[in-house]
Each structure stands twice: as structure tokens, then as C-alpha cells.
Scaffold this active site. Structure first.
Site, PDB file in Angstrom:
ATOM      1  N   CYS A   3     171.966  33.084   5.038  1.00 16.42           N
ATOM      2  CA  CYS A   3     171.352  33.428   6.322  1.00 16.42           C
ATOM      3  C   CYS A   3     172.310  34.217   7.188  1.00 16.42           C
ATOM      4  O   CYS A   3     171.896  34.928   8.091  1.00 16.42           O
ATOM      5  CB  CYS A   3     170.895  32.166   7.038  1.00 16.42           C
ATOM      6  SG  CYS A   3     172.235  31.010   7.276  1.00 16.42           S
ATOM      7  N   GLU A  34     166.661  25.614  12.219  1.00 15.26           N
ATOM      8  CA  GLU A  34     167.698  26.590  11.851  1.00 15.26           C
ATOM      9  C   GLU A  34     166.989  27.674  11.034  1.00 15.26           C
ATOM     10  O   GLU A  34     166.512  27.393   9.941  1.00 15.26           O
ATOM     11  CB  GLU A  34     168.796  25.955  10.985  1.00 15.26           C
ATOM     12  CG  GLU A  34     169.249  24.566  11.380  1.00 15.26           C
ATOM     13  CD  GLU A  34     169.958  24.536  12.712  1.00 15.26           C
ATOM     14  OE1 GLU A  34     170.365  25.609  13.186  1.00 15.26           O
ATOM     15  OE2 GLU A  34     170.073  23.454  13.290  1.00 15.26           O
TER      16      GLU A  34
HETATM   17  P1  NAD Z   1     161.091  28.643   3.784  1.00 13.10           P
HETATM   18  O1  NAD Z   1     160.868  28.653   5.243  1.00 13.10           O
HETATM   19  O2  NAD Z   1     160.162  29.401   2.938  1.00 13.10           O
HETATM   20  O3  NAD Z   1     161.074  27.142   3.224  1.00 13.10           O
HETATM   21  C1  NAD Z   1     161.863  26.116   3.789  1.00 13.10           C
HETATM   22  C2  NAD Z   1     161.175  24.788   3.551  1.00 13.10           C
HETATM   23  O4  NAD Z   1     159.949  24.750   4.288  1.00 13.10           O
HETATM   24  C3  NAD Z   1     160.812  24.538   2.091  1.00 13.10           C
HETATM   25  O5  NAD Z   1     161.006  23.173   1.816  1.00 13.10           O
HETATM   26  C4  NAD Z   1     159.339  24.879   2.033  1.00 13.10           C
HETATM   27  O6  NAD Z   1     158.623  24.181   1.050  1.00 13.10           O
HETATM   28  C5  NAD Z   1     158.873  24.450   3.410  1.00 13.10           C
HETATM   29  N1  NAD Z   1     157.683  25.199   3.837  1.00 13.10           N
HETATM   30  C6  NAD Z   1     157.543  26.540   3.823  1.00 13.10           C
HETATM   31  N2  NAD Z   1     156.324  26.880   4.304  1.00 13.10           N
HETATM   32  C7  NAD Z   1     155.702  25.723   4.616  1.00 13.10           C
HETATM   33  C8  NAD Z   1     154.414  25.394   5.136  1.00 13.10           C
HETATM   34  N3  NAD Z   1     153.530  26.360   5.426  1.00 13.10           N
HETATM   35  N4  NAD Z   1     154.102  24.101   5.319  1.00 13.10           N
HETATM   36  C9  NAD Z   1     154.982  23.124   5.026  1.00 13.10           C
HETATM   37  N5  NAD Z   1     156.212  23.361   4.507  1.00 13.10           N
HETATM   38  C10 NAD Z   1     156.567  24.648   4.308  1.00 13.10           C
HETATM   39  O7  NAD Z   1     162.615  29.120   3.564  1.00 13.10           O
HETATM   40  P2  NAD Z   1     163.297  29.544   2.183  1.00 13.10           P
HETATM   41  O8  NAD Z   1     162.693  30.809   1.736  1.00 13.10           O
HETATM   42  O9  NAD Z   1     163.360  28.381   1.271  1.00 13.10           O
HETATM   43  O10 NAD Z   1     164.805  29.793   2.665  1.00 13.10           O
HETATM   44  C11 NAD Z   1     165.310  31.046   3.063  1.00 13.10           C
HETATM   45  C12 NAD Z   1     165.296  31.147   4.574  1.00 13.10           C
HETATM   46  O11 NAD Z   1     166.117  30.133   5.130  1.00 13.10           O
HETATM   47  C13 NAD Z   1     165.869  32.458   5.092  1.00 13.10           C
HETATM   48  O12 NAD Z   1     165.046  32.928   6.113  1.00 13.10           O
HETATM   49  C14 NAD Z   1     167.220  32.067   5.630  1.00 13.10           C
HETATM   50  O13 NAD Z   1     167.712  32.904   6.651  1.00 13.10           O
HETATM   51  C15 NAD Z   1     166.954  30.693   6.129  1.00 13.10           C
HETATM   52  N6  NAD Z   1     168.191  29.943   6.240  1.00 13.10           N
HETATM   53  C16 NAD Z   1     168.651  29.625   7.482  1.00 13.10           C
HETATM   54  C17 NAD Z   1     169.857  28.952   7.612  1.00 13.10           C
HETATM   55  C18 NAD Z   1     170.395  28.565   8.947  1.00 13.10           C
HETATM   56  O14 NAD Z   1     171.218  27.665   9.017  1.00 13.10           O
HETATM   57  N7  NAD Z   1     169.977  29.187  10.028  1.00 13.10           N
HETATM   58  C19 NAD Z   1     170.577  28.613   6.469  1.00 13.10           C
HETATM   59  C20 NAD Z   1     170.064  28.956   5.218  1.00 13.10           C
HETATM   60  C21 NAD Z   1     168.857  29.607   5.115  1.00 13.10           C
END
Ligand code: NAD
Length: 480
Positions: A283, A249
């Protein structure tokens, strides 16, 4: 049952243990104070968490559905008991207004009943008569699920994966967001108090390194909510491994078309809610506003700018505020940088998004005229709304679809045939009429095409990715 407070960073096989990995902290972006201090899980601990989930899987899968449901219903009660503590944890970690954080916890509680209904509806057991006996359809869990959550709904979104996964008979390892680590332990406390068997759900804290350790562990599925960049990277990581279920997602660059409704002020308010709720950290927030050229569009821009200028910004515990801070001072600086990039490419700030204090996450709402600029098809996760103008509705739809993403969209319009036309052409998984783009219903799937995910929508459809179907032809006897 009384709440058992946690003590430790990681919850592995039903026990709290201190993390053996790198220390880290979370600072409240509204006050600058440190609100969480702890240690990440080491690689060995993350592996142990996955092993514990593996060891618990057979028994949990074989536990009958009504028992699994009963455990989750007790979990809902335990969440309810912790509502205030959880709301505070969310607010202080990410700066979300307390009134919104309370709603987040209510949504987590409601998720249990919705998931039970969705499981029966979409992944239940069905039987059909056949001339040899009957046809049976059942659904089986995948095994060990790794759950990754984003910071913006650090309770609700991981909960939205974990609850349906457990209900279906999977076991989980949850890696909380390093930007909002405080609520996850309270969720584990609630599971423990609800009597969920040890190992069925495990928690590891930490950032990317911990995430990488979890990806490398022995897992059967990855349930991820987060940014496009991370989701895409995880998709590449699992390329060539179709046996691992991926539910990704991701983000959006969501359009809101406002097309000549009678009530300009009501339309302006929908735009405000869509773009600026939760300081733009949803999001489904509208990032692009598409208006007709001419007087109506001009009036609407003025009205939105006027409202946005007066939006109350305040700390998480300010009941009168409409927007809290962004998750960190860094996120606030990034939002300003994104806006400056648009301006350097020809956009004009109608109302500039400004960071109030470089050490904190507060920003003002921004509104930017994109008429003279080349669009940048990226998600800016903050309160910045880009205004585009279209000569007719066809051009408006083309502008709305000019994105790699497809998560959310909206139309504000009083003309139903226009809505039917937009509905049939606009590529967005969540598409609303005369409603803000934010505030999705748990009774519906949540997800969209393009770079917003991999066609495994969550919310009501989470049941689909938590189980695989098993179809049987059943003859009562082998005798002819
Ligand atoms: P992010 O992708 O930075 O992080 C999400 C998770 O992934 C965290 O636990 C983080 O530690 C982990 N992660 C990130 N990079 C990683 C890597 N290189 N290796 C391993 N783990 C890693 O997202 P965020 O900044 O926490 O959240 C905001 C984003 O989430 C926005 O883009 C938003 O649109 C999206 N979002 C989507 C939905 C949906 O349902 N589509 C809902 C809410 C938020």
C-alpha cells in the site's frame, strides 16, 4: 509446546470445524496449481464465531494484563516455530517471494513486543495526585472485534490488528482474505498452542459473503485493512452507529518527488525499491514519480527505465528474483488494462507493463510518461510507475498533493530546507526523506489522511483504537 496441526476450515470457540458454506480454491499465480481448497463459513458459523468471541470476552477482559501479555509472548514463540510453514503458505498463496514472506513472519513475531510497549505507552494506566485524592486513567477494551485482512500481507496485517486487540482485552473474529487463506490457520494453531482461551480468537474463511455475514454479526469493532472501495463501503454500512469502532486502513496513490540530488543512480534505486518491491503490491508503494523538467529529470528516467527493464522476475522460490507474480492472473490483466486506459488518455509507455502468460500473474515492471495525459487518481496495485514533470518544487508539491489519498510519500533531495518545505505541505501519513516509500517502521503509526483511512492509524497507534479511556476521580473516603 509442540505444534498442533489444524484440521478444518474454521476455528470457532477453540475447535476446528469444516466450513458449511460455498467451496472455494486458491491457485498459485506463479504455477497455476491449486494450493488451497476448502469451504467458506456459513452465515450460521460466522454468527457462532461472533457468539464465541462474545462469550469469551468478559473473562478475557478481566484476565490481568500480565497474563494476557504472557499468552501473547508464547504466541510469538509459537509463530517462530512455524516460520517456514507460514512463509511457504504466504508465498504459494499470493506468489510473494519466499525471502520476503520470511521477513513477513519475522515482522509478525516482532509485533508482540512492539504491541506490549505501545499498549503501555498509549493505552496504559496513569495516576495523578489531586487535592481530594487522585485522578486515575485506565483503558478498557471494546468487546468483539471483526478483523478483515488484505491479501498482500495476509499474515502481518491481520496480526497487526489481532495482537493489540487481544492485548487490550478484546476478543476477535478474523476473516482471512479469500486470495490468501493458507496462513490464517497456522496463526490459529499458534494461538491454540500458546494457550489462548477458547473463543478469544476465531477464524472464518470465505469471500465477500462471509465478510457481509461478519459485518452483520454482534460486533463492537471493525479492524479493516484493504482497498479504498471496500473501506468506504464498510464506512457507509456502519453510518449512524458511532458505538462501533471502525479502524479503516486503506490504499494510496503515493507520490515520490526526486528533486536534484547529487547521486542520480542512488535516487534511481530508491525509485525502483519504492515502486516495484513486492511487485508493487504494497500500500506504501510509490505510484507517481515527480521529477524536475530538464536534463536531470531526463537522466533519471533513463536510469530508472534501465534498471526496471532488468529486474529479475521469477516464482516465489527463486532467490535471485526481485519480483514475483501478482496475486492472480486476473490482477495481472487488470494492471495491463489500467495502463492501457492511461495510454488511451495520452500517456506514453516508456517501459510497458506486460503480462507474460494470461494464465499466470507474472508482469514486467512498467514506467509511463504522464506528460500528455490527464491523471487518473486511482490506486493501481501493481508495478506501474507514472512519471510527472514539474517546473519548480512548488509545482512538484502541488502535483504530489493532487490526490484523494494521503497514505505515503517521499522526497529524494540533498537540500534540508527543501525537505522542511515539503514536509510541512505534503499530505501523507508516511513521508520519507532519501528512503524508499515502502518498509515502514513498526515503532511508528501507519496511516494517512484523505481516502487512505478514517484517521485511525495502525502499527504503533493500533493501541489507540483497541481500547477506550476511562477517567476517574478517586477520593479515599466519602467522609468530608
Ligand atoms: P479488499 O478490500 O478487496 O479486501 C480486503 C478484505 O475485505 C478481504 O478479506 C475481502 O474478502 C473483504 N471484502 C472485500 N469486499 C467485500 C465486501 N463487499 N463485503 C465484505 N467483505 C469484503 O483488499 P485487497 O485487494 O485484499 O487488498 C489490497 C488493498 O489493501 C489495496 O488497496 C492496498 O492499498 C490496501 N492495503 C492497505 C494497507 C494499509 O495499511 N493502509 C496495507 C495493505 C494493503
Amino acid at each position: 509446546m509442540t505444534a498442533q496441526p489444524h484440521s478444518g476450515d474454521c476455528y470457532i470457540n477453540g475447535k476446528w470445524v469444516p466450513g458449511d458454506g460455498a467451496p472455494f480454491q486458491k491457485t498459485c499465480s506463479a504455477s497455476g496449481e491449486v494450493v488451497w481448497t476448502g469451504r467458506a463459513a456459513s452465515a450460521a458459523q460466522t454468527g457462532q464465531a461472533a457468539e464465541a468471541a462474545r462469550a469469551a470476552f468478559d473473562a478475557w477482559e478481566q484476565t490481568n494484563l500480565s497474563t494476557r501479555q504472557a499468552v501473547l509472548e508464547r504466541y510469538a514463540e509459537e509463530l517462530r516455530l512455524r516460520k517456514e510453514a507460514m512463509a511457504l503458505a504466504i508465498s504459494r498463496d499470493m506468489g510473494k517471494l519466499l525471502k520476503e514472506a520470511r521477513i513477513e513472519v519475522d515482522t509478525m513475531v516482532a509485533k508482540i513486543a512492539v504491541s506490549i510497549k505501545a499498549q503501555a505507552d498509549r493505552a496504559g494506566e496513569h495516576s495523578l495526585p489531586a487535592d481530594f485524592g487522585h485522578l486515575d486513567l485506565t483503558h478498557r477494551p471494546h468487546g468483539v472485534m471483526a478483523v478483515f485482512g488484505p491479501y498482500n500481507f495476509p499474515g502481518h496485517l491481520p496480526n497487526g490488528h489481532i495482537v493489540p486487540a487481544l492485548l487490550a482485552g478484546n476478543t476477535c473474529v478474523f476473516k482471512a482474505s479469500e486470495l490468501a487463506p493458507s496462513v490464517a490457520p497456522l496463526m490459529m494453531d499458534a494461538f491454540q498452542a500458546a494457550g489462548l482461551p477458547a473463543g478469544c480468537v476465531n477464524l472464518v474463511q470465505g469471500g465477500r459473503d462471509t465478510g457481509a455475514d461478519l459485518l452483520a454479526a454482534d460486533i463492537n469493532g471493525l479492524l479493516f485493512t484493504g482497498s479504498e472501495h471496500t473501506g468506504r463501503m464498510f464506512h457507509r454500512y456502519f453510518a449512524g452507529r458511532p458505538e462501533v469502532i471502525l479502524a479503516l486502513e486503506m490504499g494510496g496513490n503515493n507520490p515520490l518527488i526526486i528533486w536534484e540530488p547529487t547521486d542520480v543512480e542512488a535516487a534511481a534505486e530508491i525509485a525502483i525499491q519504492s515502486a516495484y518491491l513486492t511487485t508493487g503490491q504494497r500500500c506504501s508503494c510509490a505510484r507517481r514519480l515527480i521529477l524536475p523538467e530538464g536534463r536531470f529529470g531526463d537522466q533519471l528516467v533513463e536510469s530508472i527505465a534501465e534498471r526496471a527493464r532488468h529486474l529479475a522476475v521469477g516464482p516465489w522460490n527463486d532467490d535471485t528474483a526481485f519480483m514475483g507474480p501478482l496475486v492472480s492472473a486476473h490482477a495481472a490483466a487488470q494492471a495491463v488494462t489500467f495502463q492501457n486506459k492511461l495510454i488511451s488518455e495520452g500517456a506514453r509507455a516508456i517501459l510497458p507493463l506486460e503480462q507474460k502468460d494470461e494464465n499466470l500473474g507474472f508482469v514486467s515492471a512498467g514506467l509511463i510518461d504522464m506528460s500528455g495525459a490527464a491523471p487518473v487518481d486511482e490506486e493501481m496495485f501493481g508495478p506501474l510507475l507514472q512519471v510527472y514533470r514539474a517546473g519548480d518544487i512548488d509545482q512538484a508539491i502541488a502535483l504530489a498533493n493532487a490526490t484523494r489519498f494521503g497514505l505515503a510519500g517521499g522526497l529524494v533531495c540533498d537540500d534540508l530546507p527543501t525537505w522542511e518545505g515539503v514536509k510541512g505541505r505534503l499530505r501523507a501519513g508516511i513521508l520519507n526523506l532519501n528512503r524508499p516509500t515502502v518498509g515502514a517502521s513498526g515503532q511508528m503509526p501507519f496511516g494517512g489522511p484523505g481516502a487512505s483511512g478514517n484517521f485511525r492509524p495502525g502499527a504503533y497507534y493500533a493501541a489507540d483504537y483497541c481500547a477506550w479511556p476511562q477517567a476517574s476521580q478517586v477520593a479515599p473516603s466519602s467522609l468530608r
